[in-house]
Design a protein around this motif. Structure first.
Motif, PDB file in Angstrom:
ATOM      1  N   ILE A  85      -2.106  19.170  46.512  1.00  0.00           N
ATOM      2  CA  ILE A  85      -2.329  20.159  45.465  1.00  0.00           C
ATOM      3  C   ILE A  85      -1.158  21.122  45.275  1.00  0.00           C
ATOM      4  O   ILE A  85      -0.819  21.507  44.155  1.00  0.00           O
ATOM      5  CB  ILE A  85      -3.659  20.923  45.706  1.00  0.00           C
ATOM      6  CG1 ILE A  85      -3.970  21.870  44.543  1.00  0.00           C
ATOM      7  CG2 ILE A  85      -3.654  21.694  46.998  1.00  0.00           C
ATOM      8  CD1 ILE A  85      -4.291  21.195  43.243  1.00  0.00           C
ATOM      9  N   GLU A  86      -0.485  21.489  46.404  1.00  0.00           N
ATOM     10  CA  GLU A  86       0.651  22.413  46.270  1.00  0.00           C
ATOM     11  C   GLU A  86       1.805  21.760  45.526  1.00  0.00           C
ATOM     12  O   GLU A  86       2.502  22.398  44.750  1.00  0.00           O
ATOM     13  CB  GLU A  86       1.128  22.886  47.641  1.00  0.00           C
ATOM     14  CG  GLU A  86       0.384  24.110  48.120  1.00  0.00           C
ATOM     15  CD  GLU A  86       0.786  24.496  49.528  1.00  0.00           C
ATOM     16  OE1 GLU A  86       1.956  24.871  49.709  1.00  0.00           O
ATOM     17  OE2 GLU A  86      -0.066  24.403  50.415  1.00  0.00           O
TER      18      GLU A  86
ATOM     19  N   VAL B 235      -2.831  23.433  37.162  1.00  0.00           N
ATOM     20  CA  VAL B 235      -3.713  24.329  37.902  1.00  0.00           C
ATOM     21  C   VAL B 235      -4.142  25.464  36.970  1.00  0.00           C
ATOM     22  O   VAL B 235      -3.323  26.230  36.500  1.00  0.00           O
ATOM     23  CB  VAL B 235      -3.008  24.917  39.146  1.00  0.00           C
ATOM     24  CG1 VAL B 235      -3.953  25.833  39.910  1.00  0.00           C
ATOM     25  CG2 VAL B 235      -2.511  23.809  40.054  1.00  0.00           C
TER      26      VAL B 235
ATOM     27  N   ALA C 211      -4.195  27.899  48.164  1.00  0.00           N
ATOM     28  CA  ALA C 211      -4.254  28.832  47.047  1.00  0.00           C
ATOM     29  C   ALA C 211      -3.313  30.020  47.248  1.00  0.00           C
ATOM     30  O   ALA C 211      -2.630  30.445  46.322  1.00  0.00           O
ATOM     31  CB  ALA C 211      -5.678  29.323  46.853  1.00  0.00           C
TER      32      ALA C 211
ATOM     33  N   PHE D 157     -10.035  20.368  42.713  1.00  0.00           N
ATOM     34  CA  PHE D 157      -9.654  21.403  43.675  1.00  0.00           C
ATOM     35  C   PHE D 157     -10.186  22.726  43.144  1.00  0.00           C
ATOM     36  O   PHE D 157      -9.943  23.057  41.980  1.00  0.00           O
ATOM     37  CB  PHE D 157      -8.114  21.434  43.769  1.00  0.00           C
ATOM     38  CG  PHE D 157      -7.534  22.690  44.371  1.00  0.00           C
ATOM     39  CD1 PHE D 157      -7.445  22.845  45.743  1.00  0.00           C
ATOM     40  CD2 PHE D 157      -7.051  23.715  43.561  1.00  0.00           C
ATOM     41  CE1 PHE D 157      -6.889  23.990  46.295  1.00  0.00           C
ATOM     42  CE2 PHE D 157      -6.491  24.859  44.113  1.00  0.00           C
ATOM     43  CZ  PHE D 157      -6.410  24.993  45.481  1.00  0.00           C
TER      44      PHE D 157
ATOM     45  N   ILE E 259       0.178  29.072  46.403  1.00  0.00           N
ATOM     46  CA  ILE E 259       0.367  28.885  44.967  1.00  0.00           C
ATOM     47  C   ILE E 259       0.462  30.243  44.269  1.00  0.00           C
ATOM     48  O   ILE E 259       1.347  30.482  43.462  1.00  0.00           O
ATOM     49  CB  ILE E 259      -0.799  28.059  44.354  1.00  0.00           C
ATOM     50  CG1 ILE E 259      -0.769  26.637  44.915  1.00  0.00           C
ATOM     51  CG2 ILE E 259      -0.710  28.029  42.832  1.00  0.00           C
ATOM     52  CD1 ILE E 259      -1.997  25.819  44.598  1.00  0.00           C
TER      53      ILE E 259
ATOM     54  N   ALA F 216       0.928  21.764  41.949  1.00  0.00           N
ATOM     55  CA  ALA F 216       1.091  23.096  41.378  1.00  0.00           C
ATOM     56  C   ALA F 216       2.557  23.400  41.105  1.00  0.00           C
ATOM     57  O   ALA F 216       2.904  24.026  40.106  1.00  0.00           O
ATOM     58  CB  ALA F 216       0.499  24.143  42.318  1.00  0.00           C
TER      59      ALA F 216
ATOM     60  N   LEU G 214      -8.797  29.426  41.360  1.00  0.00           N
ATOM     61  CA  LEU G 214      -7.889  28.361  40.954  1.00  0.00           C
ATOM     62  C   LEU G 214      -8.674  27.071  40.858  1.00  0.00           C
ATOM     63  O   LEU G 214      -9.521  26.783  41.707  1.00  0.00           O
ATOM     64  CB  LEU G 214      -6.750  28.195  41.966  1.00  0.00           C
ATOM     65  CG  LEU G 214      -5.722  29.312  41.934  1.00  0.00           C
ATOM     66  CD1 LEU G 214      -6.086  30.381  42.928  1.00  0.00           C
ATOM     67  CD2 LEU G 214      -4.348  28.793  42.227  1.00  0.00           C
TER      68      LEU G 214
ATOM     69  N   SER H 214     -10.586  26.876  44.445  1.00  0.00           N
ATOM     70  CA  SER H 214     -10.289  27.808  45.516  1.00  0.00           C
ATOM     71  C   SER H 214     -10.366  29.237  44.990  1.00  0.00           C
ATOM     72  O   SER H 214      -9.978  29.509  43.863  1.00  0.00           O
ATOM     73  CB  SER H 214      -8.879  27.529  46.047  1.00  0.00           C
ATOM     74  OG  SER H 214      -8.607  28.349  47.151  1.00  0.00           O
TER      75      SER H 214
END
Lengths: 291, 362
Positions: B124-125, B135, A251, B100, A254, B128, B115, B102
């Protein structure tokens, strides 16, 4: 100058502790030397009625405010109670709140800063050395002998590194309008953007030095603000050789759109057309080219 | 401080987040029984604090029959350099879908941000980056105690209704545990409901005391000693020991060393207002690393007094050469003391760094 000048009437919260008392004395020595208002009141719960270096101490900010109508507060309260003190100052309508205290839990900082901003108060810090407008006001703990008055604004996340840069500037004959230590914590009140907006409206300030560190993207946001406001800016980012900051999982990456390390920060600033120096000693030369 | 998966899951579970059945084992002998107890077919997960644990071989499938052999293999492994001391034996899940979720602190908005994405897992990155709209994110005012309903509805629109209470509980855990990060990746949907298949929780180091946590185990022995003195301390792999006051100045000293093609062995930030005693401990700590050939002390006295620093350096009496740059409060007294004792003093940080790099390379 921004945030403070000779007229600024200062309150100190945590006035009777070692640090509080020591810096009340230094802030008032400085105020006397420049003809400023200085510290007019102190607050320590349970110590109301005392005096510290001739400054009256109250139990609560409301009482101090009723008697002295201060403009700015400097907080030396220990970490466990400091966030509450920030909110107490904001609740009494104090416009500028400087939180020197380090190690305040970040959830407390988020809440206190959100509340203060909802009251219209600006929080500087926490975990910061405060600010100094040479010839006008010392609002915090910066060592005033290094400073000299002039046209350069300095905004920094660091304390002693700021003194280093100010020392270099002063030796090179370049004075400062206001030097602001915005603090090194992940969450802080006033950011580079807030300071740059204020500097752009300040007639004394002709150019600004931004001293950043690893982590976050506040430097990038500050530089964007300076570009859009046409404020000349030179940056130095510490931590190129520091080990990579512990990443906050997926996170964090991101959210921050990168890793917030010094090198990628420098590259982003340079891509925006900002001059970034490799060493603090190059700052006086580069900033004088912009004056 | 980072919690391990099983610790984070235990915390999440106390906030009402469903977790898979699992048993923690510390030796391969326990594996087979643990496997049987949770239903025969299991996932063995090394409890180590590294990202990409699965790809590094830290997660293996097993049945009651081969569990001991698989566990033996896992306990003998090093996952990205870390030994495996604990293994979580967890029931295998009939996964229908992965999410996901977070919660982290956004420095720019000074608030938590949640998120949420419909495809969970390790990529996930990448997701994104390639499809930012995949996301969903929402900031939550720090003045709110709970996540407001409109934010939950926005994040989970079109998803199973069981997701909302999980996010709500995760936010409560994030707040009440003073977390910097609270993450479930993946949050899985099974025929019997949603479950946190993995868990991450990082606690704010400034809040460890009020969370009842004593001793930050993320630290090495020297780092823990440094912390007991109130220093920040980091080890690197060069030959120059670095002592500064303030993180920025210390980092800048480190950067100058790199600029002059030197390499720091470690760096220590003594903090503000260090007296001679603290300086003595700082110098001895930095000198205790065998690879340190020379030590540079770069201090700017504000609250810190240079004469106190000088007394500390002299009292430490370490065998390595100590190169000193001091400026600020009581500078002249400090300089006189150090020069009297035969120490090398330089005026600027640049000169001191250049001298240290030269000394280290000789």
């Amino acid at each position: 100058m921004i945030y403070c000048d000779k007229q600024t009437r200062i309150l100190v919260q945590g006035a009777t502790g070692n640090q509080g008392a020591f810096h009340i004395d230094l802030m008032n020595q400085y105020a006397r030397s420049v003809g400023g208002a200085g510290v007019v009141a102190g607050v320590t719960p349970g110590k109301g009625g005392r005096e510290v270096h001739g400054v009256p101490v109250y139990d609560t900010v409301r009482e101090a405010q009723a008697a002295h109508d201060t403009d700015a507060s400097v907080i030396f309260v220990p970490a466990g109670a400091a966030a509450d003190s920030i909110m107490e100052a904001a609740d009494s309508g104090i416009g500028t709140i400087v939180a020197i205290t380090e190690h305040i839990p970040v959830h407390d900082v988020m809440r206190a800063v959100a509340y203060a901003r909802s009251c219209g108060s600006a929080v500087i810090g926490p975990n910061c050395p405060g600010l100094l407008s040479p010839g006008e006001c010392r609002l915090g703990i910066m060592p005033s002998p290094l400073f000299t008055r002039g046209p350069v604004g300095v905004i920094s996340r660091s304390g002693t590194l700021t003194y280093e840069v100010v020392d270099e500037l002063t030796r090179a004959g370049i004075g400062q309008s206001t030097v602001v230590g915005i603090g090194g914590d992940p969450v802080i009140g006033e950011t580079f953007v807030d300071c740059i907006e204020k500097f752009s409206k300040d007639s004394y300030t002709k150019a600004v030095i931004l001293i950043g560190e690893v982590g976050g993207a506040l430097e990038i946001e500050g530089a964007e603000a300076a570009l859009s406001l046409d404020l000349p800016l030179v940056a130095y980012i510490a931590g190129v050789s520091a080990p990579k900051e512990k990443r906050m999982g997926h996170a964090g990456a991101i959210i921050e759109g990168g890793e917030g390390d010094a090198l990628s920060k420098i590259q982003r600033l340079e891509a925006m057309g900002i001059t970034v120096v490799a060493r603090p000693s190059e700052l006086p030369q580069k900033i004088s080219e912009l004056l | 401080m980072k919690l391990l998966e099983y610790e984070a899951k235990k915390v999440f579970s106390t906030f009402g987040i469903p977790i898979p059945p699992s048993i923690l084992i510390t030796s391969a002998r326990e594996a087979s029984a643990a496997c049987k107890k949770i239903g025969g077919s299991a996932v063995l997960k090394a409890q180590v604090d590294v990202g990409g644990r699965g790809k590094a071989g830290g997660i293996l499938m097993a049945t009651a029959d081969d569990a001991e052999a698989v566990a033996t293999e896992l306990f003998q492994k090093k996952i990205k350099g870390l030994p495996v001391k604990e293994v979580l034996v967890e029931g295998r899940l009939p996964i229908q879908k992965e999410y996901f979720v977070s919660i982290v602190i956004d420095r720019s908005t000074r608030s938590p941000v949640i998120l949420f994405a419909e495809s969970g897992g390790v990529e996930i990155e990448v997701t994104a980056g390639e499809r930012p709209d995949a996301v969903r994110s929402a900031h939550v005012s720090p003045l709110f105690q709970e996540v407001p309903g409109f934010i939950l509805r926005y994040l989970t629109r079109g998803c199973e209704k069981e997701i909302m209470p999980v996010i709500s509980s995760l936010y409560r855990a994030f707040r009440e545990k003073d977390a910097l990060l609270a993450e479930i990746n993946p949050l899985v949907v099974t025929p019997s409901g949603v479950l946190a298949a993995d868990a991450k929780l990082i606690i704010d180091d400034n809040a460890l005391a009020r969370q009842g946590i004593t001793g930050n185990r993320d630290l090495t022995e020297r780092e823990a000693e440094a912390e007991s003195h109130g220093f920040s301390y980091v080890e690197l792999d060069g030959s120059i020991g670095v002592i500064g006051n303030g993180a920025g100045l210390t980092m800048a000293t480190l950067d100058l060393i790199a600029h002059h093609k030197g390499a720091a062995a470690n760096f220590l930030d003594v903090g503000g207002g260090a007296g001679s005693d603290r300086v003595l401990h700082a110098v001895r700590l930095v000198a205790s690393v065998p690879t340190v050939k020379v030590i540079i002390v770069n201090l700017l006295g504000g609250i810190t007094r240079c004469d106190e620093v000088a007394r500390g350096i002299i009292a430490a009496g370490v065998s390595q050469q100590v190169i000193v740059r001091l400026a600020g409060t009581n500078e002249a007294e400090g300089r006189a003391l150090l020069e009297g004792a035969g120490y090398r003093m330089l005026d600027t940080m640049e000169e001191a760094v250049a001298a240290a790099v030269l000394e280290a390379s000789s």
